[in-house]
Design a protein around this motif. Structure first.
Motif, mmCIF file in Angstrom:
data_model
loop_
_atom_site.group_PDB
_atom_site.id
_atom_site.type_symbol
_atom_site.label_atom_id
_atom_site.label_comp_id
_atom_site.label_asym_id
_atom_site.label_seq_id
_atom_site.Cartn_x
_atom_site.Cartn_y
_atom_site.Cartn_z
ATOM 1 N N LEU A 60 0.822 -1.207 0.000
ATOM 2 C CA LEU A 60 0.000 0.000 0.000
ATOM 3 C C LEU A 60 0.858 1.260 0.000
ATOM 4 C CD1 LEU A 60 -2.880 -0.854 2.499
ATOM 5 C CD2 LEU A 60 -3.153 -0.303 0.073
ATOM 6 N N HIS A 61 0.546 2.160 -0.932
ATOM 7 C CA HIS A 61 1.256 3.436 -1.025
ATOM 8 C C HIS A 61 0.278 4.477 -1.560
ATOM 9 C CE1 HIS A 61 1.802 1.203 -4.805
ATOM 10 N NE2 HIS A 61 1.759 2.387 -5.412
ATOM 11 N N PRO A 62 0.488 5.751 -1.258
ATOM 12 C CA PRO A 62 -0.490 6.775 -1.626
ATOM 13 C C PRO A 62 -0.234 7.401 -2.992
ATOM 14 C CG PRO A 62 1.148 7.719 -0.167
ATOM 15 C CD PRO A 62 1.519 6.266 -0.344
ATOM 16 N N HIS A 63 -1.308 7.841 -3.634
ATOM 17 C CA HIS A 63 -1.261 8.671 -4.839
ATOM 18 C C HIS A 63 -2.382 9.687 -4.753
ATOM 19 C CE1 HIS A 63 1.749 6.340 -6.938
ATOM 20 N NE2 HIS A 63 1.045 5.226 -6.842
ATOM 21 N N ARG A 64 -2.267 10.722 -5.585
ATOM 22 C CA ARG A 64 -3.365 11.666 -5.714
ATOM 23 C C ARG A 64 -3.261 12.369 -7.061
ATOM 24 N NH1 ARG A 64 -3.035 16.049 -1.147
ATOM 25 N NH2 ARG A 64 -4.796 16.827 -2.377
ATOM 26 N N GLU A 65 -4.425 12.813 -7.566
ATOM 27 C CA GLU A 65 -4.549 13.621 -8.776
ATOM 28 C C GLU A 65 -3.864 12.997 -9.997
ATOM 29 O OE1 GLU A 65 -6.762 15.613 -8.582
ATOM 30 O OE2 GLU A 65 -6.821 16.449 -6.573
ATOM 31 N N ILE A 66 -4.124 11.710 -10.222
ATOM 32 C CA ILE A 66 -3.719 11.054 -11.461
ATOM 33 C C ILE A 66 -4.839 10.129 -11.929
ATOM 34 C CG2 ILE A 66 -1.213 11.139 -11.184
ATOM 35 C CD1 ILE A 66 -1.321 8.296 -10.059
ATOM 36 N N GLU A 67 -4.847 9.872 -13.224
ATOM 37 C CA GLU A 67 -5.722 8.867 -13.812
ATOM 38 C C GLU A 67 -4.833 7.691 -14.206
ATOM 39 O OE1 GLU A 67 -9.366 9.234 -14.688
ATOM 40 O OE2 GLU A 67 -8.999 10.569 -12.990
ATOM 41 N N VAL A 68 -5.127 6.506 -13.704
ATOM 42 C CA VAL A 68 -4.256 5.345 -13.878
ATOM 43 C C VAL A 68 -4.944 4.287 -14.729
ATOM 44 C CG1 VAL A 68 -2.959 3.530 -12.702
ATOM 45 C CG2 VAL A 68 -3.203 5.777 -11.619
ATOM 46 N N VAL A 69 -4.237 3.792 -15.722
ATOM 47 C CA VAL A 69 -4.708 2.666 -16.525
ATOM 48 C C VAL A 69 -3.707 1.529 -16.355
ATOM 49 C CG1 VAL A 69 -5.238 1.818 -18.836
ATOM 50 C CG2 VAL A 69 -5.879 4.153 -18.176
ATOM 51 N N THR A 70 -4.215 0.356 -15.981
ATOM 52 C CA THR A 70 -3.368 -0.825 -15.763
ATOM 53 C C THR A 70 -3.796 -1.920 -16.724
ATOM 54 O OG1 THR A 70 -3.159 -0.260 -13.424
ATOM 55 C CG2 THR A 70 -2.572 -2.507 -14.072
ATOM 56 N N TYR A 71 -2.822 -2.498 -17.414
ATOM 57 C CA TYR A 71 -3.054 -3.558 -18.394
ATOM 58 C C TYR A 71 -2.245 -4.777 -17.967
ATOM 59 C CZ TYR A 71 -3.121 -5.920 -22.965
ATOM 60 O OH TYR A 71 -3.273 -6.828 -23.980
ATOM 61 N N CYS A 72 -2.892 -5.909 -17.825
ATOM 62 C CA CYS A 72 -2.190 -7.135 -17.449
ATOM 63 C C CYS A 72 -1.606 -7.785 -18.696
ATOM 64 C CB CYS A 72 -3.134 -8.093 -16.729
ATOM 65 S SG CYS A 72 -2.311 -9.600 -16.156
ATOM 66 N N ALA A 73 -0.277 -7.917 -18.724
ATOM 67 C CA ALA A 73 0.409 -8.482 -19.882
ATOM 68 C C ALA A 73 0.714 -9.960 -19.724
ATOM 69 C CB ALA A 73 1.708 -7.720 -20.142
ATOM 70 N N GLU A 74 0.762 -10.447 -18.466
ATOM 71 C CA GLU A 74 1.047 -11.860 -18.221
ATOM 72 C C GLU A 74 0.738 -12.166 -16.763
ATOM 73 O OE1 GLU A 74 1.443 -15.268 -19.769
ATOM 74 O OE2 GLU A 74 2.296 -13.683 -21.033
ATOM 75 N N GLY A 75 0.202 -13.356 -16.520
ATOM 76 C CA GLY A 75 -0.068 -13.777 -15.158
ATOM 77 C C GLY A 75 -1.392 -13.253 -14.632
ATOM 78 N N GLU A 76 -1.441 -13.028 -13.326
ATOM 79 C CA GLU A 76 -2.682 -12.606 -12.664
ATOM 80 C C GLU A 76 -2.384 -11.436 -11.726
ATOM 81 O OE1 GLU A 76 -5.332 -15.103 -9.827
ATOM 82 O OE2 GLU A 76 -6.011 -15.535 -11.879
ATOM 83 N N PHE A 77 -2.863 -10.273 -12.111
ATOM 84 C CA PHE A 77 -2.648 -9.037 -11.369
ATOM 85 C C PHE A 77 -3.813 -8.817 -10.400
ATOM 86 C CE2 PHE A 77 -3.704 -4.576 -10.836
ATOM 87 C CZ PHE A 77 -2.495 -3.936 -10.625
ATOM 88 N N ARG A 78 -3.490 -8.500 -9.157
ATOM 89 C CA ARG A 78 -4.531 -8.131 -8.201
ATOM 90 C C ARG A 78 -4.246 -6.747 -7.658
ATOM 91 N NH1 ARG A 78 -5.554 -9.370 -2.542
ATOM 92 N NH2 ARG A 78 -3.836 -10.875 -2.512
#
Length: 238
Positions: A60-78
């Motif tokens: 766990l780590h903090p972020h603010r004021e960004i739009e994030v797109v995550t794409y799984c390229a291999e395996g299983e992302f949680r």
């Protein structure tokens, strides 16, 4: 104009994280990587290709004021925020997160036996102080086969929404197949060959793990010599 970035020209990072290790390919300045020539590309601020060892956790780590797109390229992302919300992505699936006013989150390899690879893109938001939100989309290979499939957009109701002047597309391009893409005026394209290939972009040859920064091109013709997995970020430049 098409400027190619070959695989050996992209910054490589590695280190220890909870329960394991990570290896990263960071395309723009991020964390300890500081390169004035590659700070951002239009509204695209971060483009990271990260692999986590089996069972590893970016805690766990903090972020603010960004739009994030995550794409799984291999395996299983949680993915999990501080409330445990986020869900699982498998290969080809995508998630959008509005960080907005702020949130904590973790990226987790959900498989204790295999490595997991994911591409994470950060976009500069068009609005501030938004409420955090997470959406995901399941995408099968046939959905993106020999086409440019829109995944994330602020203008298409069938895509995941984003509060930024940017879009994300994916494509599984089979050998000897081709697709076309027409950028908007004053927008650019950041195209990443994340697996397979090589491909040709308006006759320029791009090898695996290379990227192309595209500006002022009326049309892109992308053809695959061998099967290729592509990601395309389409972003406002001005």
């Amino acid at each position: 104009m098409i400027a190619l970035r070959r695989a050996n020209e992209i910054y490589e990072a590695r280190g220890q994280i909870e329960n394991g290790t990570f290896e990263g390919r960071w395309h723009f300045s991020f964390d300890t990587y500081d390169d004035p020539d590659y700070v951002r590309f239009g509204t695209l601020r971060v483009f990271n290709d990260d692999t986590l060892s089996p069972g590893a956790i970016w805690p766990l780590h903090p972020h603010r004021e960004i739009e994030v797109v995550t794409y799984c390229a291999e395996g299983e992302f949680r993915h999990a925020d501080e409330h445990g919300v986020g869900g699982i992505l498998q290969k080809g699936w995508v998630q959008h997160t509005t960080v907005g006013k702020g949130m904590y989150h973790a990226e987790i390899n959900n498989d204790a036996d295999k490595s997991m690879r994911f591409i994470q893109m950060w976009f500069i938001p068009s609005q501030r102080r938004l409420e955090p939100a997470i959406q995901r989309r399941r995408v099968a290979r046939e959905d993106r086969a020999n086409r440019v499939l829109l995944l994330v957009s602020n203008q298409d109701g069938e895509a995941l929404p984003i509060h930024s002047e940017g879009e994300v597309y994916s494509s599984f391009l089979q050998a000897r197949h081709a697709v076309k893409f027409v950028p908007r005026q004053r927008w650019g394209v950041y195209l990443y060959l994340l697996e397979g290939g090589p491909v040709r972009i308006n006759e320029q040859r791009l090898e695996a793990l290379g990227a192309a920064m595209v500006t002022n091109e009326k049309e892109l013709d992308v053809s695959a010599e061998l099967d290729a997995e592509l990601l395309l970020a389409h972003v406002q430049l001005t």
